[in-house]
Design an enzyme around this catalytic site. Sequence first.
Site, PDB file in Angstrom:
ATOM      1  N   VAL A 185       0.850  -1.197   0.000  1.00  0.00           N
ATOM      2  CA  VAL A 185       0.000   0.000   0.000  1.00  0.00           C
ATOM      3  C   VAL A 185       0.882   1.243   0.000  1.00  0.00           C
ATOM      4  CG1 VAL A 185      -1.792   1.251   1.242  1.00  0.00           C
ATOM      5  CG2 VAL A 185      -1.752  -1.256   1.300  1.00  0.00           C
ATOM      6  N   GLU A 225      14.233  -9.897  25.900  1.00  0.00           N
ATOM      7  CA  GLU A 225      14.260 -11.254  25.337  1.00  0.00           C
ATOM      8  C   GLU A 225      15.483 -11.459  24.454  1.00  0.00           C
ATOM      9  OE1 GLU A 225       9.496 -12.275  25.566  1.00  0.00           O
ATOM     10  OE2 GLU A 225      10.250 -11.252  23.799  1.00  0.00           O
ATOM     11  N   ASP A 237      -1.450  -2.045  15.967  1.00  0.00           N
ATOM     12  CA  ASP A 237      -0.382  -1.191  16.480  1.00  0.00           C
ATOM     13  C   ASP A 237      -0.410   0.244  15.960  1.00  0.00           C
ATOM     14  OD1 ASP A 237       0.462  -3.354  17.846  1.00  0.00           O
ATOM     15  OD2 ASP A 237       2.367  -3.614  16.793  1.00  0.00           O
TER      16      ASP A 237
END
Lengths: 414, 414
Positions: free
Chosen positions: A78, A169, A299
């Site tokens: 897009v 992490e 998000d």
Amino acid sequence: MKPLEVVVLGGGFAGLTCAKALNDERVHVTLVDRWNHHLFQPLLYQVASAGLSTTEIAQPLRAILSDHKNVTTLMDEVTHIDLATKQVLMKEHTLGYDYLVIALGAKTGFFGHNEWEAHTMGLKSLDDAMRIRREVLLAFEKAESANDPAETKKLLNMVIVGGGPTGVEMAGALAELAQVVLRDDFRRIDPTQARVHLIEAGPRLLPMFSEDLSEYTRRRLEKMGVQVHLNCPVKDVGDGYVLTAEERMESRLVIWAAGVEASEVTRTLAGIPLDRGGRIQVQPDLSLPGHPEVFAAGDLVSLTDKNGVKVPGVSPAAIQMGQHIAKLILDEPSREARPAYGYWDKGSMATIGRKAAVAMFQGMHVKGFLAWLMWLFVHLIFLVGMRNRASVFLHWVWSYFTWQRGARIILNKD
Amino acid sequence: MKPLEVVVLGGGFAGLTCAKALNDERVHVTLVDRWNHHLFQPLLYQVASAGLSTTEIAQPLRAILSDHKNVTTLMDEVTHIDLATKQVLMKEHTLGYDYLVIALGAKTGFFGHNEWEAHTMGLKSLDDAMRIRREVLLAFEKAESANDPAETKKLLNMVIVGGGPTGVEMAGALAELAQVVLRDDFRRIDPTQARVHLIEAGPRLLPMFSEDLSEYTRRRLEKMGVQVHLNCPVKDVGDGYVLTAEERMESRLVIWAAGVEASEVTRTLAGIPLDRGGRIQVQPDLSLPGHPEVFAAGDLVSLTDKNGVKVPGVSPAAIQMGQHIAKLILDEPSREARPAYGYWDKGSMATIGRKAAVAMFQGMHVKGFLAWLMWLFVHLIFLVGMRNRASVFLHWVWSYFTWQRGARIILNKD
């Protein structure tokens, strides 16, 4: 009656959930993504640290939607959304719509310092993860080959910027890689001499968790050999170095996990208010102001929900928004007013390393081995597709006992 | 006493076997490879056809050799071998040696038409396989997007050149992908309309097998929808087409499985006789003429062995040569004359598709389901490393029942 045309932009948690939930012959759905797969982003750091292979955390969108005969999947990118003429412009196609769902997600953000991008590696796509994996493994290979001790040290100095879940992490996984997995595999260098630095601008790691869990995370990471730097905003990043208020760190490998901003497509939405990170300030029902036929999810949404909660950029929120929008669209003809979206907090968890994680849900704080077992269980359940679940489980069991990592393969040499 | 320096070039079946067998404190081994992994080449076509992921058929060389403390692994690319000064020149290093083992393998060969390389894809490395996988999956994506029927047809016309095992296995796997795996996943195109052409210059497929097995293979492939063209040498390959004596085929996807030639490094060996494909014409003991301290093993060897058998370029031969050379080096001090190498034919097999394979060993010809089971069993046993074995087995069982392929992921978009 001709079905309504619904265009869903993005095959992440929000867009895919929405497309699946629009399982009704009254609508025809076109799902657009620039990749051909849905990505299980919460495990991306395991691909980056050579624990899992790319195919274990990704599923082809077409395969997931194979039985959804009213959904057409299109692989395209897009470039522009024209709200006035109700058209989506893409690199290869242009699509008109009756309803539009914008769920294009977020990308790595640099707080206005886009010049830092060239010297750091983000972690948002499989290609990002493969790049980090390659660079980390190559750093050890190059160090084994290097004759200059200063260069060896620089190569084995790895910096991670950002003390949120991804940074924590990644730091834990890299520390385990250096301290345990690679320990016996080199002859000239000692991989355990590698240094992993975790830099956080704020006063504690994992700010969305409680203070005791943040403190536990810091102590645990330090025990694993990670050097944690708190209250340490980055001043500059350049070729081979990171500059903070405290010091200049020499490093050839900088992972940027400090910020995200919305897909740049949101900037093409004429007259729609955005927040500083480019996120769309949606109405309570997730539609765009003045455009009840256009929704945003995931998000790239900025919203304080009907309960006064600022909705976080996490996968449960994205899934819930996708479901909410699909329901609004299907119920539209029979309803007078649209209900507002409310975020349901299912809790948060982050893993630190072997047998160590933190979790918070419904007022409970859990840490250590129990939190780690919960993390394992939840992530296995959520992995899309039966095969991936079995395969990931097998790899984890195997890695647990052997300390080996199966994905230590360097591809694309140049 | 200082250990002898043995340099082994190449971490394929020949080089890796040799390095492992040189497990003796009297020698120090340096294993050089431009990749960091050993590749199980016989299953490369399954990565190219989206059945397995890269990490399932590759193992890090360092992990395999972790317990071999007398072996140093070096990731580097050999550019020149200087026999006179006993030195190996690489991009980053230069190594001297007491013994040298050249096991750099073969690369895709174009019979002198190197200009065809730009328009075709070979299948020798993991990167090659990833590239074919990406292009095959993208061909279907582009066809779904295309508005021009001629372009759609061209995109779905796939040509494989070469009717040996790689060509046959690739043709069968692509036919199954189009006919079954992708059948329900597109809305605008019908994937079963894709055409897979297999072109062979000679009169039959799999010429190293018996004529009845060649004929069975052809019939079986045709039943699966593959168009087999025999006695059909390629005249030209260009942008979007393959020209044979019979016809001009329009195609955007040409896989070249027609020929291999030795690594170009063999051309730097001053005074050593090579065959037309650049293979080294070694002595009966696998050493280079005039250089008893230098050996060659694997696909870059040209040898008629002590029993009058022309040694084929297959993995069992490479493994046997690696073992033979390691034994010669370790026995050298106590022996007067070196024994010659003799190829032990363990049989051959090739898979065509689901429940169909051909196998020949010790005078027996097997085809169909039984041969396919044998193929499965042998390949699982040979896969290096326990984890890969379990993981590949799991994927195969899963694919067998679901007809899904787990590795249908497009990476590296550009």
